[in-house]
Design a protein around this motif. Structure first.
Motif, PDB file in Angstrom:
ATOM      1  N   GLY A 108       0.800  -1.224   0.000  1.00 56.94           N
ATOM      2  CA  GLY A 108       0.000   0.000   0.000  1.00 56.94           C
ATOM      3  C   GLY A 108       0.828   1.267   0.000  1.00 56.94           C
ATOM      4  O   GLY A 108       0.490   2.229   0.674  1.00 56.94           O
ATOM      5  N   ALA A 109       1.902   1.284  -0.752  1.00 61.49           N
ATOM      6  CA  ALA A 109       2.744   2.480  -0.866  1.00 61.49           C
ATOM      7  C   ALA A 109       2.397   3.181  -2.177  1.00 61.49           C
ATOM      8  O   ALA A 109       2.481   2.578  -3.246  1.00 61.49           O
ATOM      9  N   TYR A 110       1.998   4.436  -2.076  1.00 58.42           N
ATOM     10  CA  TYR A 110       1.587   5.211  -3.245  1.00 58.42           C
ATOM     11  C   TYR A 110       2.202   6.604  -3.169  1.00 58.42           C
ATOM     12  O   TYR A 110       2.224   7.214  -2.094  1.00 58.42           O
ATOM     13  N   GLU A 111       2.651   7.127  -4.307  1.00 61.86           N
ATOM     14  CA  GLU A 111       3.217   8.475  -4.354  1.00 61.86           C
ATOM     15  C   GLU A 111       2.167   9.517  -3.963  1.00 61.86           C
ATOM     16  O   GLU A 111       2.484  10.475  -3.260  1.00 61.86           O
ATOM     17  N   ASP A 112       0.925   9.340  -4.429  1.00 62.61           N
ATOM     18  CA  ASP A 112      -0.152  10.283  -4.123  1.00 62.61           C
ATOM     19  C   ASP A 112      -0.377  10.397  -2.613  1.00 62.61           C
ATOM     20  O   ASP A 112      -0.546  11.490  -2.071  1.00 62.61           O
TER      21      ASP A 112
END
Length: 57
Positions: free
Chosen positions: A29-33
């Motif tokens: 669950g790693a996201y730039e956003d």
């Protein structure tokens, strides 16, 4: 549902819509956003968050 209703009642309030469109690692669950939103709303106190793993961040 509570967060959605809170955002609809007060769009500038504490519950904001955050997209998950630029994945770093979808498994944890790693996201730039999300990272950008976390940095903005925490005023730099946090830089990175993983949504699905407490072992990473």
């Amino acid at each position: 549902l509570d967060a959605k209703a809170t955002n609809e009642l007060d769009p500038a309030g504490p519950c904001q819509v955050i997209t998950k469109e630029r994945p770093i690692d979808e498994n944890i669950g790693a996201y730039e956003d999300v990272d950008e939103a976390v940095q903005k709303y925490s005023q730099g106190a946090l830089e990175h968050v993983t949504l699905y793993s407490i072992m990473q961040d």
